[in-house]
Each structure stands twice: as structure tokens, then as C-alpha cells.
Design an enzyme around this catalytic site. Structure first.
Site, PDB file in Angstrom:
ATOM      1  N   CYS A 209      22.609  54.322  64.421  1.00 26.83           N
ATOM      2  CA  CYS A 209      23.140  53.517  63.318  1.00 26.83           C
ATOM      3  C   CYS A 209      24.571  53.051  63.549  1.00 26.83           C
ATOM      4  O   CYS A 209      25.077  52.224  62.785  1.00 26.83           O
ATOM      5  CB  CYS A 209      23.049  54.302  62.010  1.00 26.83           C
TER       6      CYS A 209
ATOM      7  N   ASP B 103      21.061  57.177  50.760  1.00 25.28           N
ATOM      8  CA  ASP B 103      21.120  58.038  51.938  1.00 25.28           C
ATOM      9  C   ASP B 103      22.352  57.668  52.756  1.00 25.28           C
ATOM     10  O   ASP B 103      22.926  56.593  52.607  1.00 25.28           O
ATOM     11  CB  ASP B 103      19.834  58.004  52.766  1.00 25.28           C
TER      12      ASP B 103
ATOM     13  N   ASP C 192      21.462  48.342  47.806  1.00 27.71           N
ATOM     14  CA  ASP C 192      20.655  49.560  47.723  1.00 27.71           C
ATOM     15  C   ASP C 192      19.886  49.766  49.021  1.00 27.71           C
ATOM     16  O   ASP C 192      19.909  48.935  49.941  1.00 27.71           O
ATOM     17  CB  ASP C 192      19.698  49.491  46.535  1.00 27.71           C
TER      18      ASP C 192
END
Length: 337
Positions: free
Chosen positions: A15, A224, A47
Site C-alpha cells: 500500500c 481500516d 470511505d
């Protein structure tokens, strides 16, 4: 299959290869916004997934996530990428049901056998989650990439968004952070096998059980923690919820060995450096927060845990660490204490 180190082919690990949030946010905000009343969650609040109502009692949760190699073992790369992609559905309170493989790969340079191991890793995670992989798409690319497009289901009245937090809520983090430091250290030959194995264990842990516990405990807001780091994702939650936040840096759990690695500037991922610069726009650090913990809370995490906002009296029902709280104040701002 061990002749080529996958991480040597990637410009950023996992990521950490995301486009920086500071660049991405205005681009997304400039896009036309759909007016369909059945779109329950779109892009407005950054989101984790989109939610679309198809019936009064059923909505689809849709997300996609893929990235460059974060470890050298192709099977573990597949497992981490799949776990990470499924996480976005859990973060909305949904249940993932199907997925499509997304693959960028050079068969000429890396061969088909190694790709088979990546796909096997993803398939094993999907099977453990009860998710059917129903197809996918591949392209030829010298820089490998893998991930999933995931569809989940949820009752429209049970969606948990990042906009539901309230002042006074406790913040619970269900997994330790620091994978960015570990995997960057892997690329530079600075990490031990034991520390790497611990990070892989964290990154391949599904968020299903944590999400179920959060729902039972009455979670009001949830997201998350991945590539934008703990502060980046908390900023999105606080901004969407119209509140500020406070984080106790010493309470933030770290993957074993990550804090020691972060004492060395070479362990700071490029994505983490972007996160740190972005955090300067909305976060303030107390003087007693040392440099290592400042690096930890902006670490570009991959396949991280859930960040859950809920009433303080029920925080103990969610597995993880209480790391702070939401408060009245300028929306999206964060004090790191």
C-alpha cells in the site's frame, strides 16, 4: 521461483505505492457526483467501499484493491493482497461474497509458475473467508501487481461508515501498525526473518472477526488502516464525522520489531514520507512524542486492522487497543499526545 526477488521489481511495497492522499483527494472531489438515491455510500466521504441498495433488505458493498509486491515469496504476496482487498468490505460491516482477480505480470520475465503461487495465495485467503473468486483480468506488465475486486452484501440499515463517529467515542485499533517499515527494511536488507514473519502474520489476518465484534459492540464509525497510515485514515473518519480526534501515541500497537526499525531513517517508506507531509496539514504533535512514534502513526500500513469508533463503555468488547478518542473540535484535526 526464488531466483527473482519480487520486491526488487516494485517502486513501492504494498500500500506504500498508493498515490498520495493530498494529490488524490482533490481529483476525486472534482468528479461528477451520482444522484442515484440507491447509492448509500459513494466517494464524498472517502470511505472504504461503495454501497448500493438493490432491495429494501439488500445492498451491495463494492471495492477494489491491488498493489505491487510487498514480500518476495509469491504465495505470501497473494495472501496479503487478498486479505487487504477483503478488508474494505469488513470495514463497512459487510460480508464479502465474490471477487475478481486483478493481475499485472510479465510471464516472459517471471514465468507462469510464480504467478500460479500468487493466485494460489489469493485463492486460499478467499476460501478461508467464504468468498468465491469468479474470474479476473490480466495484463502484461514488467512491474508485478495483484489484488481483487470484491463484492459484498449487507442490509441497508446495518452499514457502518466512516461518518458515524461522535464526540466522546473511544478509538480502538484492532491490529498493530508498522508493516511499511518492515517491508521497506526488507527491500534494503535491514530486517530479520523473525520480524518479517510477524509482519506477514499480521497482514494475512482477516478482519472478519474484528468486524463482527465491532458490530455487536455498537460501532458508530469504522474504517481500516492501510496506505495512508493511521493518521491519514483517522483524519478521513474524523472529517466525515464532523469531529476532531486525539491519539495517545504510546498506546498505538506496533508490529514486533517495527519501532526498532523506525529508529533508522532508511526504514521509512516513500509512502510514509508522503503521509507525514500530508499529516502536517491536520495533525499536531505534542513535544513528548518522539520521532519514532511520529513515524509509526504515519507508517504506510498494508492490510492493517480496523479503526473503530464506539462508546467508551463498550470499547473492551472489540479486540485491540484503545488508542484515543473523538472530540469536539475542528473536523478532521488530530492531536497526537
Amino acid at each position: 521461483m526464488t531466483a527473482v526477488k519480487l520486491t526488487s521489481l516494485s517502486h513501492g511495497a504494498g500500500c506504500a505505492c498508493k498515490v498520495p492522499a493530498a494529490l488524490l483527494a482533490p481529483l476525486v472531489q472534482a468528479l461528477p457526483q451520482p444522484s442515484d438515491p440507491n447509492l448509500l455510500v459513494g466517494t464524498q466521504t472517502s470511505d472504504d467501499a461503495g454501497v448500493y441498495r438493490v432491495r429494501d433488505d439488500l445492498a451491495l458493498v463494492q471495492t477494489v484493491d491491488f498493489f505491487t509486491p510487498i514480500v518476495d515469496d509469491p504465495y505470501d504476496f497473494g495472501r496479503i493482497a487478498a486479505t487487504n482487498a477483503l478488508s474494505d468490505v469488513y470495514a463497512m460491516g459487510g460480508t464479502p461474497v465474490s471477487a475478481l482477480n486483478l493481475v499485472a505480470w510479465s510471464v516472459q520475465d517471471l514465468g507462469a509458475e510464480m504467478l500460479g503461487e500468487v493466485l494460489r495465495g489469493g485463492a486460499d485467503v478467499a476460501q478461508a473467508a467464504g468468498v468465491a473468486i469468479v474470474g479476473g483480468h490480466t495484463i502484461d506488465d514488467p512491474e508485478p501487481k495483484y489484488g481483487l475486486a470484491v463484492t459484498g452484501v449487507i442490509h441497508p440499515d446495518e452499514v457502518i461508515t466512516n461518518a458515524g463517529g461522535r464526540a466522546g467515542d473511544a478509538l480502538v485499533l484492532t491490529k498493530p501498525v508498522g508493516a511499511g517499515a518492515v517491508t521497506t527494511s526488507l527491500k534494503k536488507g535491514l530486517v530479520s526473518d523473525a520480524v518479517l514473519a510477524g509482519a506477514i502474520e499480521v497482514m494475512t489476518e482477516l478482519n472478519a472477526a474484528a468486524a463482527a465484534a465491532a458490530w455487536t459492540a455498537g460501532a458508530q464509525g469504522m474504517t481500516d488502516v492501510t496506505g495512508f497510515g493511521l493518521l491519514g485514515h483517522l483524519h478521513e473518519l474524523a472529517l466525515a464525522s464532523g469531529v476532531s480526534a486525539e491519539v495517545n501515541a504510546a498506546a498505538v500497537p506496533a508490529i514486533p520489531g517495527a519501532l526498532e526499525l523506525l529508529e533508522d531513517d532508511r526504514a521509512v517508506a516513500g509512502g510514509s514520507r508522503n503521509n507525514r507531509r500530508y499529516a502536517e496539514e491536520f495533525a499536531s504533535f505534542s513535544d513528548n512524542v518522539d520521532e519514532v512514534h511520529r513515524r509509526l502513526v504515519t507508517d504506510a500500513m498494508t492490510s492493517g486492522g480496523l479503526l473503530v469508533a464506539l462508546r467508551p463503555g463498550r470499547a473492551g468488547e472489540v479486540p485491540g487497543a484503545v488508542i484515543g478518542r473523538l472530540a469536539d473540535g475542528e473536523p478532521g484535526t488530530i492531536k497526537v499526545l
